[in-house]
Write a protein that holds these residues in place. Structure first.
Motif, mmCIF file in Angstrom:
data_model
loop_
_atom_site.group_PDB
_atom_site.id
_atom_site.type_symbol
_atom_site.label_atom_id
_atom_site.label_comp_id
_atom_site.label_asym_id
_atom_site.label_seq_id
_atom_site.Cartn_x
_atom_site.Cartn_y
_atom_site.Cartn_z
ATOM 1 N N LYS A 97 -7.605 -30.532 31.988
ATOM 2 C CA LYS A 97 -7.502 -29.499 30.972
ATOM 3 C C LYS A 97 -5.924 -28.724 31.231
ATOM 4 N N GLY A 98 -5.625 -28.591 32.372
ATOM 5 C CA GLY A 98 -4.086 -28.259 32.836
ATOM 6 C C GLY A 98 -3.138 -28.906 32.459
ATOM 7 N N TRP A 99 -3.312 -30.396 32.683
ATOM 8 C CA TRP A 99 -2.522 -31.411 32.260
ATOM 9 C C TRP A 99 -2.328 -31.354 30.666
ATOM 10 N N GLY A 100 -3.258 -31.111 29.964
ATOM 11 C CA GLY A 100 -3.364 -31.008 28.485
ATOM 12 C C GLY A 100 -2.362 -29.872 27.989
ATOM 13 N N SER A 101 -2.789 -28.748 28.711
ATOM 14 C CA SER A 101 -2.177 -27.557 28.021
ATOM 15 C C SER A 101 -0.679 -27.709 28.488
ATOM 16 N N PHE A 102 -0.401 -28.189 29.744
ATOM 17 C CA PHE A 102 0.891 -28.345 30.225
ATOM 18 C C PHE A 102 1.668 -29.096 29.107
ATOM 19 N N LEU A 103 1.149 -30.286 28.679
ATOM 20 C CA LEU A 103 1.882 -31.119 27.793
ATOM 21 C C LEU A 103 1.959 -30.439 26.418
ATOM 22 N N GLN A 104 0.985 -29.802 25.792
ATOM 23 C CA GLN A 104 0.966 -29.076 24.507
ATOM 24 C C GLN A 104 1.901 -28.110 24.471
ATOM 25 N N PHE A 105 2.180 -27.246 25.609
ATOM 26 C CA PHE A 105 3.070 -26.149 25.797
ATOM 27 C C PHE A 105 4.407 -26.451 26.678
ATOM 28 N N ILE A 106 4.668 -27.727 26.751
ATOM 29 C CA ILE A 106 5.622 -27.775 27.799
ATOM 30 C C ILE A 106 7.097 -27.158 27.352
ATOM 31 N N GLY A 107 7.702 -27.335 26.208
ATOM 32 C CA GLY A 107 8.789 -26.618 26.114
ATOM 33 C C GLY A 107 8.886 -25.126 26.334
ATOM 34 N N PRO A 108 7.824 -24.378 25.444
ATOM 35 C CA PRO A 108 7.971 -23.170 25.801
ATOM 36 C C PRO A 108 7.537 -22.669 27.286
ATOM 37 N N ALA A 109 6.619 -23.417 27.770
ATOM 38 C CA ALA A 109 6.299 -23.254 29.018
ATOM 39 C C ALA A 109 7.426 -23.285 29.997
ATOM 40 N N LEU A 110 8.315 -24.453 30.101
ATOM 41 C CA LEU A 110 9.468 -24.346 30.752
ATOM 42 C C LEU A 110 10.465 -23.278 30.589
ATOM 43 N N LEU A 111 10.651 -23.021 29.536
ATOM 44 C CA LEU A 111 11.583 -21.616 29.266
ATOM 45 C C LEU A 111 11.021 -20.706 29.723
ATOM 46 N N LEU A 112 9.705 -20.305 29.484
ATOM 47 C CA LEU A 112 9.255 -19.098 30.239
ATOM 48 C C LEU A 112 9.426 -19.206 31.801
ATOM 49 N N THR A 113 9.207 -20.441 32.521
ATOM 50 C CA THR A 113 9.301 -20.433 33.846
ATOM 51 C C THR A 113 10.739 -20.264 34.185
ATOM 52 N N PHE A 114 11.525 -20.749 33.598
ATOM 53 C CA PHE A 114 13.078 -20.749 33.652
ATOM 54 C C PHE A 114 13.650 -19.186 33.702
ATOM 55 N N VAL A 115 13.042 -18.518 32.703
ATOM 56 C CA VAL A 115 13.376 -17.072 32.550
ATOM 57 C C VAL A 115 12.827 -16.193 33.566
ATOM 58 N N GLN A 116 11.663 -16.651 33.912
ATOM 59 C CA GLN A 116 10.853 -15.750 35.063
ATOM 60 C C GLN A 116 11.551 -16.044 36.175
ATOM 61 N N ILE A 117 12.058 -17.187 36.486
ATOM 62 C CA ILE A 117 12.685 -17.637 37.811
ATOM 63 C C ILE A 117 13.984 -16.722 37.785
ATOM 64 N N VAL A 118 14.893 -16.946 36.756
ATOM 65 C CA VAL A 118 15.964 -16.187 36.818
ATOM 66 C C VAL A 118 15.962 -14.583 36.756
ATOM 67 N N VAL A 119 14.916 -14.014 36.232
ATOM 68 C CA VAL A 119 14.932 -12.479 36.477
ATOM 69 C C VAL A 119 14.275 -12.317 37.580
ATOM 70 N N SER A 120 13.627 -13.033 38.472
ATOM 71 C CA SER A 120 13.256 -12.759 39.588
ATOM 72 C C SER A 120 14.366 -12.986 40.656
ATOM 73 N N ILE A 121 15.195 -13.798 40.423
ATOM 74 C CA ILE A 121 16.425 -13.904 41.417
ATOM 75 C C ILE A 121 17.390 -12.730 41.262
ATOM 76 N N PHE A 122 17.619 -12.494 39.680
ATOM 77 C CA PHE A 122 18.612 -11.527 39.836
ATOM 78 C C PHE A 122 18.275 -10.107 39.678
ATOM 79 N N SER A 123 16.861 -9.974 39.962
ATOM 80 C CA SER A 123 16.500 -8.471 40.287
ATOM 81 C C SER A 123 16.150 -8.308 41.652
ATOM 82 N N LEU A 124 16.598 -9.437 42.541
ATOM 83 C CA LEU A 124 16.237 -9.560 44.018
ATOM 84 C C LEU A 124 14.714 -9.510 44.279
ATOM 85 N N GLY A 125 13.831 -9.938 43.280
ATOM 86 C CA GLY A 125 12.527 -9.884 43.537
ATOM 87 C C GLY A 125 11.985 -8.837 43.174
#
Length: 188
Positions: free
Chosen positions: A9-37
């Protein structure tokens, strides 16, 4: 628990939403880094809820979801600070108590963010409910999903840019188990 079902189920959801999930992950990491956590916990709450809605309802995750739970900023910041102090104290005493505190916090609070966003629980109630879900029989299921989640995140975090794939995959798997654990009666 059938681990294979949650992995699929996790793999299926990951594949179904791979583009938006990657973008969301990237933005979340960048925001976390630039806000010093400082914004990491509250954006993680939005991240979990966005992926939970994607998995449950087929709703495409969007970047603004990261900031949808800003009302949780102070409680999550306080929780992060207290957790940091507890772990730091454990490491000051000796290395093993520090690791013990970290493992306990992860074990007890694995469902904290989904409970706060999905069930609209306050911090203390979410911690209590997360603990209740963690120790619900069979406890081995919770231990297994905790190990799987940490393993995927650790492997992903140890290789450059692989965290962009590992974080959403691990989160989708965890959220699949969260839904099962949330809806399963305590007697089972």
């Amino acid at each position: 628990m059938d681990l294979k079902v949650h992995l699929e189920k996790g793999w299926g959801s990951f594949l179904q939403f791979i583009g938006p999930a990657l973008l969301l992950t990237f933005v979340q990491i960048v925001v976390s880094i630039f806000s010093l956590g400082i914004l990491a916990p509250v954006t993680a709450a939005g991240y979990f809820q966005s992926l939970l809605l994607a998995q449950r309802e087929g709703r495409t995750p969007v970047v603004k979801d990261l900031f949808a739970h800003m009302s949780l900023f102070l409680p999550l910041l306080a929780f992060g600070f207290v957790s940091f102090l507890a772990v730091a104290l454990g490491f000051v005493l000796l290395v093993l108590p520090g690791f013990g505190v970290m493992i306990f916090i992860v074990f007890a609070c694995l469902y904290l963010l989904p409970l706060m966003t999905d069930q609209k629980l306050g911090l203390i109630d979410a911690i209590k409910e997360s603990w209740n879900m963690a120790v619900k029989d069979p406890i081995a299921d919770h231990i297994i999903i905790t190990i799987v989640y940490i393993a995927i995140i650790s492997i992903g975090g140890s290789l450059p840019l692989v965290i962009l794939l590992a974080q959403p995959l691990a989160t989708f798997i965890l959220l699949s188990f969260y839904d099962e654990r949330l809806n399963k009666p305590a007697a089972e």
